[in-house]
Design a protein around this motif. Structure first.
Motif, short mmCIF file in Angstrom:
data_model
loop_
_atom_site.label_atom_id
_atom_site.label_comp_id
_atom_site.label_asym_id
_atom_site.label_seq_id
_atom_site.Cartn_x
_atom_site.Cartn_y
_atom_site.Cartn_z
N ARG A 75 47.83 46.51 26.51
CA ARG A 75 47.00 47.28 25.57
C ARG A 75 46.46 46.38 24.48
O ARG A 75 47.09 45.41 24.08
N LYS A 76 45.29 46.73 24.04
CA LYS A 76 44.66 46.03 22.92
C LYS A 76 44.24 47.09 21.91
O LYS A 76 43.59 48.07 22.26
N TYR A 77 44.65 46.90 20.69
CA TYR A 77 44.33 47.87 19.64
C TYR A 77 43.27 47.30 18.71
O TYR A 77 43.27 46.10 18.42
N PRO A 78 42.39 48.17 18.19
CA PRO A 78 41.34 47.71 17.29
C PRO A 78 41.80 47.64 15.83
O PRO A 78 41.02 47.86 14.91
N PHE A 79 43.08 47.40 15.63
CA PHE A 79 43.63 47.29 14.28
C PHE A 79 44.78 46.28 14.31
O PHE A 79 45.27 45.91 15.36
N VAL A 80 45.17 45.87 13.13
CA VAL A 80 46.24 44.88 12.98
C VAL A 80 47.57 45.61 12.79
O VAL A 80 47.65 46.56 12.00
N ARG A 111 74.21 41.52 4.98
CA ARG A 111 73.46 40.55 5.77
C ARG A 111 72.32 41.17 6.57
O ARG A 111 71.66 40.48 7.33
N SER A 112 72.11 42.47 6.43
CA SER A 112 71.04 43.10 7.19
C SER A 112 69.72 43.04 6.42
O SER A 112 69.68 42.63 5.27
N SER A 113 68.67 43.46 7.08
CA SER A 113 67.36 43.53 6.44
C SER A 113 66.69 44.82 6.88
O SER A 113 67.13 45.49 7.82
N ILE A 114 65.63 45.18 6.17
CA ILE A 114 64.86 46.37 6.50
C ILE A 114 63.54 45.91 7.09
O ILE A 114 62.81 45.13 6.47
N LEU A 115 63.26 46.36 8.29
CA LEU A 115 62.00 46.02 8.94
C LEU A 115 61.08 47.23 8.88
O LEU A 115 61.51 48.36 9.14
N SER A 116 59.84 47.01 8.50
CA SER A 116 58.86 48.08 8.51
C SER A 116 57.63 47.61 9.26
O SER A 116 57.28 46.43 9.24
N VAL A 117 57.01 48.56 9.93
CA VAL A 117 55.82 48.27 10.73
C VAL A 117 54.69 49.13 10.19
O VAL A 117 54.84 50.35 10.04
N GLU A 118 53.57 48.49 9.88
CA GLU A 118 52.43 49.17 9.27
C GLU A 118 51.16 48.95 10.08
O GLU A 118 50.98 47.89 10.68
N ILE A 119 50.32 49.97 10.05
CA ILE A 119 48.99 49.90 10.64
C ILE A 119 48.03 50.44 9.60
O ILE A 119 48.18 51.58 9.14
N ASP A 123 47.66 50.10 6.42
CA ASP A 123 48.36 50.58 5.23
C ASP A 123 49.19 51.84 5.44
O ASP A 123 49.61 52.47 4.49
N TYR A 124 49.42 52.25 6.69
CA TYR A 124 50.30 53.38 6.99
C TYR A 124 51.57 52.85 7.63
O TYR A 124 51.52 52.12 8.62
N LYS A 125 52.70 53.23 7.06
CA LYS A 125 53.98 52.82 7.62
C LYS A 125 54.28 53.73 8.81
O LYS A 125 54.41 54.94 8.64
N ILE A 126 54.35 53.16 10.01
CA ILE A 126 54.61 53.98 11.19
C ILE A 126 56.08 53.98 11.60
O ILE A 126 56.52 54.86 12.33
N HIS A 127 56.85 53.00 11.11
CA HIS A 127 58.27 52.94 11.45
C HIS A 127 58.99 52.00 10.50
O HIS A 127 58.43 50.99 10.08
N GLU A 128 60.24 52.37 10.16
CA GLU A 128 61.07 51.52 9.30
C GLU A 128 62.53 51.71 9.73
O GLU A 128 62.95 52.82 10.02
N PHE A 129 63.27 50.62 9.77
CA PHE A 129 64.66 50.68 10.20
C PHE A 129 65.43 49.47 9.70
O PHE A 129 64.84 48.45 9.35
N PHE A 130 66.77 49.60 9.66
CA PHE A 130 67.64 48.48 9.33
C PHE A 130 67.81 47.62 10.57
O PHE A 130 68.02 48.14 11.67
#
Length: 85
Positions: free
Chosen positions: A17-22, A33-41, A43-50
């Protein structure tokens, strides 16, 4: 964070798949020792987790992100199509 990014990139390439956005993956310090990862498209956060050093857990989150990115792309396309009418 690096492991998630590697799994994500590999699955994204295999999906074809190829998306027209970053898609932006951000990492913030979490508890201990953990971190929080977030995924944005766009400027919208679509997912966040430890993060966890567990391959199955990270790959499950990769699948969630790819499903949400696909759903976002469909909604985005429908909105753009509706605005052209």
């Amino acid at each position: 964070g690096k492991d998630f990014h590697d799994y994500f990139y590999q699955e994204y390439l295999l999906s074809g798949r190829k998306y027209p956005f970053v898609i932006i993956i951000k990492e913030k310090p979490g508890l201990a020792r953990s971190s929080i990862l977030s995924v944005e498209i766009e400027d919208y956060k679509i997912h966040e987790f430890f993060s966890k050093p567990d391959e199955e857990y990270l790959k499950t989150n990769v699948k969630i992100v790819l499903q949400r990115a696909s759903a976002y792309a469909k909604r985005r396309k429908a909105l753009r199509k509706a605005n052209k009418i």
